[in-house]
Design a protein around this motif. Structure first.
Motif, mmCIF file in Angstrom:
data_model
loop_
_atom_site.group_PDB
_atom_site.id
_atom_site.type_symbol
_atom_site.label_atom_id
_atom_site.label_comp_id
_atom_site.label_asym_id
_atom_site.label_seq_id
_atom_site.Cartn_x
_atom_site.Cartn_y
_atom_site.Cartn_z
ATOM 1 N N ALA A 6 0.834 -1.199 0.000
ATOM 2 C CA ALA A 6 0.000 0.000 0.000
ATOM 3 C C ALA A 6 0.868 1.248 0.000
ATOM 4 C CB ALA A 6 -0.917 -0.001 1.213
ATOM 5 N N ILE A 7 0.598 2.147 -0.937
ATOM 6 C CA ILE A 7 1.350 3.402 -1.069
ATOM 7 C C ILE A 7 0.442 4.566 -0.715
ATOM 8 C CG2 ILE A 7 2.751 4.850 -2.581
ATOM 9 C CD1 ILE A 7 2.977 2.471 -4.471
ATOM 10 N N GLN A 8 0.873 5.396 0.209
ATOM 11 C CA GLN A 8 0.174 6.625 0.530
ATOM 12 C C GLN A 8 0.637 7.704 -0.448
ATOM 13 O OE1 GLN A 8 -2.084 9.000 1.284
ATOM 14 N NE2 GLN A 8 -2.257 7.987 3.277
ATOM 15 N N ALA A 9 -0.288 8.185 -1.284
ATOM 16 C CA ALA A 9 0.077 9.135 -2.346
ATOM 17 C C ALA A 9 -0.227 10.570 -1.947
ATOM 18 C CB ALA A 9 -0.637 8.776 -3.647
ATOM 19 N N THR A 10 0.036 10.922 -0.672
ATOM 20 C CA THR A 10 -0.099 12.317 -0.263
ATOM 21 C C THR A 10 1.096 13.149 -0.699
ATOM 22 O OG1 THR A 10 0.807 11.696 1.886
ATOM 23 C CG2 THR A 10 -1.581 11.841 1.720
ATOM 24 N N GLY A 11 2.085 12.514 -1.286
ATOM 25 C CA GLY A 11 3.264 13.205 -1.808
ATOM 26 C C GLY A 11 4.013 12.258 -2.721
ATOM 27 N N ASN A 12 5.141 12.722 -3.228
ATOM 28 C CA ASN A 12 5.891 11.909 -4.182
ATOM 29 C C ASN A 12 6.860 10.933 -3.525
ATOM 30 O OD1 ASN A 12 4.730 13.143 -6.487
ATOM 31 N ND2 ASN A 12 6.082 14.899 -6.236
ATOM 32 N N GLY A 13 7.201 11.164 -2.256
ATOM 33 C CA GLY A 13 8.235 10.362 -1.609
ATOM 34 C C GLY A 13 7.871 8.896 -1.482
ATOM 35 N N HIS A 14 6.625 8.613 -1.119
ATOM 36 C CA HIS A 14 6.192 7.227 -0.955
ATOM 37 C C HIS A 14 6.278 6.469 -2.287
ATOM 38 C CE1 HIS A 14 4.410 8.006 3.084
ATOM 39 N NE2 HIS A 14 4.230 9.216 2.571
ATOM 40 N N ILE A 15 5.880 7.150 -3.364
ATOM 41 C CA ILE A 15 5.917 6.526 -4.690
ATOM 42 C C ILE A 15 7.349 6.310 -5.137
ATOM 43 C CG2 ILE A 15 5.375 6.905 -7.134
ATOM 44 C CD1 ILE A 15 2.854 8.367 -6.163
ATOM 45 N N SER A 16 8.191 7.304 -4.937
ATOM 46 C CA SER A 16 9.599 7.179 -5.316
ATOM 47 C C SER A 16 10.253 6.009 -4.591
ATOM 48 C CB SER A 16 10.331 8.489 -4.990
ATOM 49 O OG SER A 16 11.705 8.386 -5.277
ATOM 50 N N ARG A 17 9.948 5.851 -3.314
ATOM 51 C CA ARG A 17 10.504 4.741 -2.540
ATOM 52 C C ARG A 17 10.002 3.398 -3.074
ATOM 53 N NH1 ARG A 17 10.044 6.609 2.293
ATOM 54 N NH2 ARG A 17 7.902 6.001 2.748
ATOM 55 N N ALA A 18 8.706 3.311 -3.362
ATOM 56 C CA ALA A 18 8.134 2.061 -3.865
ATOM 57 C C ALA A 18 8.754 1.672 -5.198
ATOM 58 C CB ALA A 18 6.624 2.200 -3.995
ATOM 59 N N GLN A 19 9.008 2.658 -6.047
ATOM 60 C CA GLN A 19 9.620 2.366 -7.350
ATOM 61 C C GLN A 19 11.037 1.845 -7.195
ATOM 62 O OE1 GLN A 19 7.146 5.263 -10.390
ATOM 63 N NE2 GLN A 19 8.980 6.110 -9.459
ATOM 64 N N GLN A 20 11.762 2.359 -6.223
ATOM 65 C CA GLN A 20 13.113 1.875 -5.958
ATOM 66 C C GLN A 20 13.087 0.459 -5.383
ATOM 67 O OE1 GLN A 20 16.075 2.905 -6.721
ATOM 68 N NE2 GLN A 20 17.226 1.424 -5.515
ATOM 69 N N LEU A 21 12.090 0.170 -4.543
ATOM 70 C CA LEU A 21 12.004 -1.131 -3.892
ATOM 71 C C LEU A 21 11.472 -2.235 -4.809
ATOM 72 C CD1 LEU A 21 10.461 -0.045 -0.463
ATOM 73 C CD2 LEU A 21 12.781 -0.906 -0.822
ATOM 74 N N TYR A 22 10.692 -1.864 -5.806
ATOM 75 C CA TYR A 22 9.973 -2.862 -6.603
ATOM 76 C C TYR A 22 10.858 -3.961 -7.197
ATOM 77 C CZ TYR A 22 6.855 -4.816 -10.170
ATOM 78 O OH TYR A 22 6.131 -5.668 -10.965
ATOM 79 N N PRO A 23 11.987 -3.633 -7.848
ATOM 80 C CA PRO A 23 12.819 -4.713 -8.398
ATOM 81 C C PRO A 23 13.313 -5.691 -7.334
ATOM 82 C CG PRO A 23 13.486 -2.585 -9.292
ATOM 83 C CD PRO A 23 12.550 -2.298 -8.158
ATOM 84 N N TYR A 24 13.549 -5.196 -6.134
ATOM 85 C CA TYR A 24 14.014 -6.058 -5.047
ATOM 86 C C TYR A 24 12.865 -6.896 -4.488
ATOM 87 C CZ TYR A 24 18.120 -3.014 -5.188
ATOM 88 O OH TYR A 24 19.228 -2.315 -5.601
ATOM 89 N N LEU A 25 11.672 -6.280 -4.391
ATOM 90 C CA LEU A 25 10.509 -7.010 -3.900
ATOM 91 C C LEU A 25 10.141 -8.169 -4.826
ATOM 92 C CD1 LEU A 25 8.263 -4.035 -2.717
ATOM 93 C CD2 LEU A 25 9.061 -5.900 -1.267
ATOM 94 N N LYS A 26 10.329 -7.967 -6.133
ATOM 95 C CA LYS A 26 9.973 -9.018 -7.104
ATOM 96 C C LYS A 26 10.783 -10.292 -6.888
ATOM 97 C CE LYS A 26 10.369 -6.608 -10.939
ATOM 98 N NZ LYS A 26 10.335 -6.329 -12.407
ATOM 99 N N LYS A 27 11.940 -10.165 -6.252
ATOM 100 C CA LYS A 27 12.744 -11.356 -5.980
ATOM 101 C C LYS A 27 12.122 -12.225 -4.890
ATOM 102 C CE LYS A 27 16.998 -9.003 -7.392
ATOM 103 N NZ LYS A 27 18.336 -8.498 -6.975
ATOM 104 N N PHE A 28 11.216 -11.621 -4.101
ATOM 105 C CA PHE A 28 10.544 -12.364 -3.036
ATOM 106 C C PHE A 28 9.199 -12.929 -3.497
ATOM 107 C CE2 PHE A 28 13.482 -9.663 -0.760
ATOM 108 C CZ PHE A 28 13.924 -10.448 0.300
#
Length: 330
Positions: A6-28
């Protein structure tokens, strides 16, 4: 493994973090994202499977929150409905980056979750606060999106469940330079609030990232940019300093790059006041109000030496492994 994030889209920081994490999360495992709120202005390159209007922030004209607009746009019945229909029982792991709908859905459906992100760090009383605590602000930080488990991100390891910031690969791998421009990212300020102050410094060049700008253009000593990740990364990597709010991701990246920072936290935004308190402990100057002398403050800030500690980037594989181990240790 199926992962709900779940991403809180009250700003750009949460989305930017999720985009950075996504390739690593896909390994799980397989990851589906839920986007809650509508304040973000970044292009979202993620598999968003669920969306909700959620609760979004609204700003006054020059640097503050507009609580009336925030409250009148909240739709409790829709929030309850959105929480009810989220199919959380179809997932093995639920990761919540400060979203109240997901937290409510977990409670309704009796599903386990972990709160992961910057706001989770405020579950610790050791995380910096301003000298005068705000009772309502504390309640929001602690009870807006509660989870049984918390893994926080912050500027320093204030507690044993707090880890360093997630820094984008583009920043980690950058070769920072000083091309003598000032990067500006202050989403709670409209253009006419600051433009005259910047124009009174004709020997300085400003890269100003503004919502509503569609195409990059230059007028006098200001180059106006749309809020675009590629443009912003390049500007930050090559700036002399950055003027930004009291958020988390942008100051973290600037600290990592060793850039000068002038922080102007959003007025009446308690989390940003807490971040400002933490930044002050690191030696970052904080400005709580912008007046007629803003141009002089900028000059003095640029003339002052910086003495910030070295900011480490998060070891994402290790942190995610800790997250999944913590999640399974129910």
């Amino acid at each position: 493994m199926k992962i709900f994030y779940a991403i809180q889209a009250t700003g750009n920081g949460h989305i930017s973090r999720a985009q950075q994490l996504y390739p690593y999360l896909k390994k799980f495992g397989e990851v589906d994202f839920f986007l809650s709120g509508n304040n973000a202005s970044l292009d979202i390159n993620l598999p968003i499977k669920f969306k909700s209007e959620g609760c979004s922030l609204h700003y006054s004209k020059c640097g503050g929150l507009n609580y009336w607009d925030i409250v009148k746009n909240v739709k409790p019945k829709q929030i309850y409905k959105d929480a009810e229909i989220l199919p959380l029982k179809n997932y093995d792991v639920v990761i919540n980056d400060f979203d109240s709908i997901t937290s409510l859905a977990c409670k309704m459906q009796k599903v386990h979750s972990v709160q992961f992100g910057h706001q989770a760090s405020f579950q610790s009383p050791l995380t910096p606060r301003p000298n005068k605590k705000n009772l309502m602000g504390e309640m929001i930080l602690k009870h807006y999106a509660p989870s049984p488990k918390n893994i926080g991100l912050h500027f320093d390891k204030y507690d044993d469940f707090i880890f360093p910031p997630v820094i984008k690969d583009e920043i980690v791998n950058a070769n920072p330079k000083n091309k003598e421009h000032i990067t500006v990212y202050l989403p709670s300020f409209q253009q006419d609030c600051l433009e005259k102050a910047f124009n009174r410094l004709p020997n300085l060049s400003f890269h100003w990232f503004l919502n509503g700008i569609q195409t990059k253009y230059t007028d006098k000593n200001i180059t106006y940019y749309p809020v675009n990740q590629a443009y912003f990364n390049k500007s930050l990597i090559n700036c002399e300093g950055i003027i930004t709010g009291g958020g988390f991701e942008t100051p973290s990246e600037a600290l990592f790059l060793g850039k000068k920072i002038l922080s102007i936290p959003i007025r009446k935004h308690y989390e940003q006041e807490c971040n400002a308190a933490a930044l002050k402990k690191l030696g970052v100057p904080v400005l709580y109000d912008v007046g007629n002398d803003f141009d002089l403050i900028i000059e003095n800030w640029l003339d002052s030496p910086i003495k910030y500690p070295v900011m480490k980037a998060n070891n994402i594989p290790e942190t995610l492994q800790f997250l999944f181990d913590t999640y399974n240790d129910k």
